[in-house]
Design a protein around this motif. Structure first.
Motif, short mmCIF file in Angstrom:
data_model
loop_
_atom_site.label_atom_id
_atom_site.label_comp_id
_atom_site.label_asym_id
_atom_site.label_seq_id
_atom_site.Cartn_x
_atom_site.Cartn_y
_atom_site.Cartn_z
N ARG A 83 -7.84 -6.74 -6.45
CA ARG A 83 -6.58 -6.72 -5.70
C ARG A 83 -6.10 -5.30 -5.45
O ARG A 83 -6.09 -4.46 -6.35
CB ARG A 83 -5.47 -7.45 -6.47
CG ARG A 83 -5.64 -8.94 -6.64
CD ARG A 83 -4.31 -9.53 -7.17
NE ARG A 83 -3.85 -8.83 -8.38
CZ ARG A 83 -2.58 -8.82 -8.78
NH1 ARG A 83 -1.64 -9.44 -8.08
NH2 ARG A 83 -2.25 -8.20 -9.90
N GLU A 84 -5.67 -5.03 -4.22
CA GLU A 84 -4.94 -3.79 -3.95
C GLU A 84 -3.52 -3.96 -4.49
O GLU A 84 -2.86 -4.95 -4.20
CB GLU A 84 -4.89 -3.50 -2.45
CG GLU A 84 -6.19 -2.97 -1.88
CD GLU A 84 -6.01 -2.45 -0.46
OE1 GLU A 84 -4.92 -1.91 -0.16
OE2 GLU A 84 -6.94 -2.61 0.34
N VAL A 134 -6.82 -0.21 -6.63
CA VAL A 134 -7.37 -1.56 -6.74
C VAL A 134 -7.58 -1.89 -8.21
O VAL A 134 -8.28 -1.17 -8.92
CB VAL A 134 -8.71 -1.69 -5.98
CG1 VAL A 134 -9.26 -3.12 -6.09
CG2 VAL A 134 -8.54 -1.31 -4.51
N GLN A 141 -1.13 -1.09 -4.78
CA GLN A 141 -0.22 0.03 -4.56
C GLN A 141 1.12 -0.38 -3.95
O GLN A 141 2.11 0.33 -4.09
CB GLN A 141 -0.87 1.12 -3.68
CG GLN A 141 -1.13 0.74 -2.24
CD GLN A 141 -2.48 0.07 -2.07
OE1 GLN A 141 -3.17 -0.22 -3.05
NE2 GLN A 141 -2.88 -0.14 -0.83
N LYS A 176 -5.27 4.11 -1.92
CA LYS A 176 -5.02 2.77 -2.46
C LYS A 176 -5.49 2.66 -3.91
O LYS A 176 -6.41 3.37 -4.34
CB LYS A 176 -5.70 1.71 -1.60
CG LYS A 176 -7.22 1.79 -1.55
CD LYS A 176 -7.78 0.70 -0.63
CE LYS A 176 -9.31 0.74 -0.58
NZ LYS A 176 -9.86 -0.31 0.31
#
Length: 372
Positions: free
Chosen positions: A76-77, A72, A79, A70
């Motif tokens: 916020r993620e 970040v 991907q 992932k």
């Protein structure tokens, strides 16, 4: 400090990659990467062609999908988000300007798409144009500009959006040497003023050493070292880093330790060391000294080639079957002899594992003897 600066300072966000990988079918480009780019820092991703640095950049920007892990940005993620939703702006190697649009319209295009009024766009573009020295060129088309000016337009188009993250993919490679130098200065000054988190991809070590707060060195998609330019130069973590950073690069010599001394392949002793086995010894060209005191235990080298650069000289010499390079201090020249005796301060030596190529910290900490 102008109107755009505080907004970008506030927006600056850290970038964290947790187990990020990328593969195309059975071909792995980035096996697995865990790294964090700090908010507000200028990070340079450095490595040879094919090491995965541009792929890494494109995954952060959202132009490439991750195969695993992932990404970040801030909290916020991202991907699974589209590029426009990530808060990033990217500057490409080929500028990617709209040839039929003026400089003003190129810079303002993303603001127009975002719905800003003509007056708001004018204010933002004027600020950026002044920052980048483009005020007198706003009515011109890209074809009427020099390469350096077009690159500044591409940078202006990116920063006018006030992004949390600025991404640069080898933006200086199409410029000539003088323009690269001038643009490096402009980029460093720009970063100080706006403070955005910046990730800059390049294969050029000079760009990395002069621009970066920290450098991430990639080799076949894996991190060789991630540290400040000074630490990477003076304390390389591997032979790969030692050879990749520095011009000329670090000299690497095969040596064998018998528990008391390290010896070159021809038997000459080079340093006291209590390790046994086969190793690789590293010496920066500028750290090799000419022995003028007639020290009987100095190592003997045969000069093969001389480069007189006016301010200093670079010598290529054969030392125990390995070509080493020696750089003289600025303002001084090398002895005009074909056979030289060389010494080097012990604390300037680096020792690497012969199999893994990784640095062996503290190998000479217990000794004070200089190279002989």
């Amino acid at each position: 400090m102008n109107a755009i600066d505080p907004a970008i300072h506030i927006a600056a966000a850290n970038i964290r990659l947790d187990g990020v990988s990328k593969s195309y079918g059975s071909v792995s480009i980035i096996p697995k990467l865990d790294v964090e780019f700090r908010a507000g820092e200028f990070t340079v991703v450095l490595g040879p062609s094919g090491c995965g640095k541009s792929t890494l950049m494109q995954m952060i920007a959202g132009l490439e999908r991750v195969s695993g892990g992932k990404i970040v940005i801030g909290d916020r993620e991202v991907q699974d988000l589209e590029p426009r939703e990530r808060g990033c702006a990217m500057v490409f190697q080929n500028y990617a300007l709209y040839p039929h649009m003026t400089v003003f319209d190129n810079i303002a295009y993303s603001l127009k798409i975002a719905g800003l009024t003509k007056g708001e766009r004018r204010v933002r573009v004027d600020v950026v144009a002044k920052m980048l020295g483009l005020t007198d060129y706003l009515d011109r088309k890209p074809g009427q500009l020099s390469g350096g000016q077009r690159q500044r337009v591409a940078i202006g188009r990116a920063i006018v959006r006030e992004p949390a993250v600025l991404l640069f993919d080898e933006p200086l490679s199409n410029l000539d040497a003088q323009l690269r130098h001038d643009t490096r200065i402009e980029l460093a000054d720009l970063h100080k003023r706006i403070g955005a988190t910046t990730v800059f991809v390049t294969h050029d070590q000079v760009e990395a050493m002069t621009l970066a707060d920290r450098i991430l060195i990639l080799n076949k998609g894996e991190v060789e070292q991630y540290d400040t330019p000074k630490a990477i130069y003076h304390r390389p973590a591997s032979i790969f880093v030692a050879r990749f950073i520095g011009s000329p690069p670090m000299n690497i010599l095969p040596v064998t330790g018998d528990g008391s001394v390290l010896r070159l392949s021809d038997g000459q002793p080079v340093a006291d060391c209590d390790l046994k086995g086969k190793f690789q010894l590293g010496i920066r060209p500028e750290d090799v000294l000419f022995d003028t005191a007639g020290n009987a235990s100095a190592v003997k080298a045969h000069v093969r080639y001389r480069e007189d650069l006016g301010s200093h000289s670079i010598l290529a010499a054969d030392l125990s079957g390995t070509t080493v390079r020696i750089t003289t201090p600025f303002g001084s020249q090398a002895p005009d002899r074909n056979v030289l005796l060389l010494t080097c301060p012990l604390l300037k030596l680096h020792l690497f594992d012969a199999v893994t190529g990784k640095a062996i910290p503290g190998a000479f900490a217990a000794t004070t003897k200089v190279m002989k």
